[in-house]
Design a protein around this motif. Structure first.
Motif, PDB file in Angstrom:
ATOM      1  N   LEU A 175       0.837  -1.204   0.000  1.00  9.11           N
ATOM      2  CA  LEU A 175       0.000   0.000   0.000  1.00  9.11           C
ATOM      3  C   LEU A 175       0.870   1.251   0.000  1.00  9.11           C
ATOM      4  O   LEU A 175       0.563   2.233  -0.700  1.00  9.11           O
ATOM      5  N   TYR A 176       1.952   1.235   0.790  1.00  9.08           N
ATOM      6  CA  TYR A 176       2.857   2.382   0.785  1.00  9.08           C
ATOM      7  C   TYR A 176       3.517   2.526  -0.583  1.00  9.08           C
ATOM      8  O   TYR A 176       3.678   3.654  -1.082  1.00  9.08           O
ATOM      9  N   HIS A 218       1.922   9.524  -5.490  1.00  8.80           N
ATOM     10  CA  HIS A 218       2.498  10.823  -5.134  1.00  8.80           C
ATOM     11  C   HIS A 218       3.485  11.289  -6.200  1.00  8.80           C
ATOM     12  O   HIS A 218       3.572  12.492  -6.499  1.00  8.80           O
ATOM     13  N   GLY A 219       4.221  10.350  -6.784  1.00  9.12           N
ATOM     14  CA  GLY A 219       5.144  10.718  -7.850  1.00  9.12           C
ATOM     15  C   GLY A 219       4.435  11.310  -9.055  1.00  9.12           C
ATOM     16  O   GLY A 219       5.015  12.106  -9.802  1.00  9.12           O
ATOM     17  N   LEU A 220       3.162  10.949  -9.245  1.00  5.43           N
ATOM     18  CA  LEU A 220       2.386  11.475 -10.376  1.00  5.43           C
ATOM     19  C   LEU A 220       1.707  12.801 -10.049  1.00  5.43           C
ATOM     20  O   LEU A 220       1.680  13.712 -10.875  1.00  5.43           O
ATOM     21  N   TRP A 266       0.754  14.763  -1.229  1.00  2.00           N
ATOM     22  CA  TRP A 266       0.405  13.569  -0.457  1.00  2.00           C
ATOM     23  C   TRP A 266      -1.081  13.505  -0.130  1.00  2.00           C
ATOM     24  O   TRP A 266      -1.653  12.421  -0.009  1.00  2.00           O
ATOM     25  N   GLY A 267      -1.735  14.653   0.019  1.00  2.04           N
ATOM     26  CA  GLY A 267      -3.170  14.652   0.288  1.00  2.04           C
ATOM     27  C   GLY A 267      -3.956  14.063  -0.869  1.00  2.04           C
ATOM     28  O   GLY A 267      -4.819  13.188  -0.687  1.00  2.04           O
ATOM     29  N   TRP A 268      -3.663  14.534  -2.082  1.00  2.00           N
ATOM     30  CA  TRP A 268      -4.365  13.997  -3.251  1.00  2.00           C
ATOM     31  C   TRP A 268      -3.946  12.558  -3.513  1.00  2.00           C
ATOM     32  O   TRP A 268      -4.728  11.758  -4.037  1.00  2.00           O
ATOM     33  N   ALA A 269      -2.729  12.196  -3.132  1.00  2.00           N
ATOM     34  CA  ALA A 269      -2.303  10.799  -3.271  1.00  2.00           C
ATOM     35  C   ALA A 269      -3.153   9.895  -2.378  1.00  2.00           C
ATOM     36  O   ALA A 269      -3.531   8.779  -2.770  1.00  2.00           O
ATOM     37  N   LEU A 312      -5.567   6.962  -3.752  1.00  2.00           N
ATOM     38  CA  LEU A 312      -5.321   5.601  -3.290  1.00  2.00           C
ATOM     39  C   LEU A 312      -6.608   4.978  -2.752  1.00  2.00           C
ATOM     40  O   LEU A 312      -6.901   3.803  -3.042  1.00  2.00           O
ATOM     41  N   VAL A 313      -7.388   5.736  -1.978  1.00  2.00           N
ATOM     42  CA  VAL A 313      -8.647   5.203  -1.456  1.00  2.00           C
ATOM     43  C   VAL A 313      -9.610   4.903  -2.599  1.00  2.00           C
ATOM     44  O   VAL A 313     -10.321   3.891  -2.583  1.00  2.00           O
TER      45      VAL A 313
END
Length: 566
Positions: free
Chosen positions: A360-361, A368-370, A374-377, A381-382
């Motif tokens: 998951l990480y 996040h690289g895209l 981190w918030g939008w990541a 992810l969810v």
């Protein structure tokens, strides 16, 4: 079957209350009432740097065959502290033992959240100031009189005015030497690299006596037992020693267990590391793979130590031997740690769900690289996880929709047959068979997903990347609670809506309980990091949307089920 479902809800609620009480007890420094294995971390009174009793004792001590030659008394070495600066940290080295007594991480702030907008103070990890003790020490054991971490050492190179990494310079080398002690001179060489929290530390043992010397190098991390981070009654992270070896894997030792003498670690090993861990940051000593070592965890006066004693070095007169080592002092950046040594990334502790948390990480980091935030990541992810479980969720929501459709008939049946429980149960089972409804059909698919979302919870709680990472507007730190409580309020609202879409239990008391549980859990989220609350909000919104869509497809009217609290 509906009684089974209600019983499960009662058990979950009761267990949750027990956990909340235990966490509150621990937060207030009391022992846990129901789970005594989860004790508060011991708090000790800070002390000064350890005395000579802080030198570790190996289980088998090698002794020389001859007594070292008498030595002329050298001029005393003055005690002083040297400040060393690179692009990532500022180190303080005490000439007593060439001990690392200070480390400030220049890229990480002490302040978090909105406080960081007003000032930036580099985070202090190693220190002997402010009533705190946290140091990295090394020395020799094996025969009387050897240099230890209490032995004065002089800075040989570079000059005291060249202790900063200059522009264009990629490496900074510092060498300290002791006077002869027990016929042996100990030299320590620190090599610091640009952009790296990993320090190469080489120990050179030079025999200036007339007899062979048999010595062992020890390395240890010593600190007080105070927690480094503030906590809430609802979540806590591990602070204390950890030992890793390929044979025993990752072993944590609570300060309270050290106080009780309950230390169960892999003593003898030929690989791995010893570490002192806290939330987001840690320090660790590493020896080269294949080097035999003896691990230890112990208490030194009012301080706690974790370390390792290397193999015996037999040094003939006039000869020298070296033992290389590495010291890491910095953040728990998982990908960086994976490249340093096997198992070092485990200091970022995901607990028993590591097997789910690590992928998951990995996925979170790729997202996040895209997107670069981190918030939008977290949001994306969810969304991906909910999409992966879409059909499993759909099965659960279809079952809930069917239960919601027949719920009025069940309520009428319970009222009509309340004086004949056996007949009522038979009639309910008949109704379930006729309508092809499984009362547990809405629970089992959701239970399957719980470990995944708990693993994601620990990923967000343990990742140093969330510390002072902004999302939007007022959310300037995903690791700190929302300063205006907007996200917790939104989370509470989405939880209430989600609960209202579910069918109510026929029993009025159980219906009230079903509403009380999410409200109690919502209170906890007012103290949780914003990143965790954001993750729950996105999950709730997607759940509500999917549940409403399936209800519409099945012809079940969108109606909020509210219990009667009168």
């Amino acid at each position: 079957m509906s009684d089974i479902r209600r019983s499960i809800l009662w058990v979950i609620f009761g267990f949750s209350m027990i956990l909340l009480w235990d966490r509150w007890q621990i937060y207030n420094g009391q022992p846990a009432t129901f789970f005594p294995g989860s004790q508060p971390t011991a708090t000790v009174r800070p002390a000064q740097a350890p005395t000579d009793t802080g030198v570790p004792t190996p289980t088998a001590t090698a002794t020389p065959t001859d007594v070292p030659a008498a030595e002329a008394a050298p001029a005393p070495i003055p005690r002083e502290r040297h400040t060393v600066r690179t692009d990532v940290f500022e180190l303080t080295i005490d000439s007593e033992g060439a001990t690392l007594v200070g480390a400030r991480l220049l890229r990480h702030a002490t302040e978090t959240g909105r406080a960081l907008q007003k000032s930036f103070t580099p985070l202090t990890l190693l220190t002997t100031e402010g009533g705190r003790t946290y140091v990295a020490q090394t020395g020799l054991v094996g025969q009387a009189g050897l240099p230890t971490h209490k032995t004065p050492m002089r800075l040989v190179e570079p000059s005291p005015d060249a202790l900063a990494l200059a522009d264009g310079q990629d490496q900074l080398v510092l060498r300290f030497e002791s006077d002869p002690h027990g016929g042996v001179v100990l030299a320590k060489t620190y090599t610091l690299q640009r952009g790296s929290y990993l320090i190469d530390v080489q120990h050179e043992v030079r025999n200036v006596g007339t007899a062979p010397a048999a010595v062992r190098v020890y390395q240890q991390l010593v600190r007080d037992g105070r927690k480094a981070d503030s906590e809430t009654p609802f979540y806590t992270t591990f602070t204390g020693p950890a030992v890793y070896s390929d044979a025993a894997k990752y072993q944590k030792v609570e300060f309270a267990d050290i106080d009780k003498g309950k230390i169960d670690i892999q003593r003898q090993a030929s690989d791995g590391y010893v570490a002192m861990v806290q939330h987001y940051f840690f320090s660790a000593w590493l020896l080269p793979a294949g080097t035999e070592r003896e691990n230890f965890v112990r208490k030194v006066d009012a301080l706690y130590a974790v370390g390792q004693i290397g193999p015996t070095l037999t040094v003939p007169p006039g000869a020298a031997q070296t033992l290389p080592a590495q010291l890491y002092v910095g953040p728990q950046e998982e990908k960086v740690l994976e490249r340093i040594a096997p198992g070092l990334e485990l200091v970022k502790d995901y607990g028993w769900l590591t097997i789910l948390a690590k992928p998951l990480y990995w996925l979170l980091e790729k997202i996040h690289g895209l997107v670069g935030n981190w918030g939008w990541a977290i949001v994306l992810l969810v969304v991906l996880i909910k999409a992966a479980f879409y059909w499993l969720n759909a099965s659960a929501y279809r079952s809930m929709a069917k239960m919601k459709a027949i719920n009025p008939r069940i309520m009428e049946m319970r009222e009509r047959l309340k004086d004949n429980p056996q007949l009522m149960q038979q009639e309910m089972m008949r109704l379930y068979r006729e309508e092809k409804v499984n009362p547990l059909g809405g629970c089992l698919p959701i239970l399957v997903q719980i470990p995944v979302f708990i693993a994601l919870y620990w990923v967000l709680l343990a990742s140093v990347e969330m510390r002072n990472a902004p999302w939007v507007g007022w959310i300037v730190d995903l690791s700190s609670p929302d300063p205006y409580y907007v996200l917790p309020l939104v989370m509470t609202l989405t939880t209430v809506i989600q609960t209202a879409l579910n069918p109510l239990p026929p029993d009025p008391l159980q219906a009230k309980l079903m509403w009380l549980m999410p409200l109690v859990f919502s209170v906890m989220f007012f103290f949780f990091p914003a990143g965790l609350v954001l993750y729950w909000i996105v999950n709730n919104v997607l759940t509500i949307a999917q549940q409403a869509y399936i209800n519409h497809r099945m012809g079940v009217p969108l109606r909020f089920n509210l219990p009667k609290f009168s």
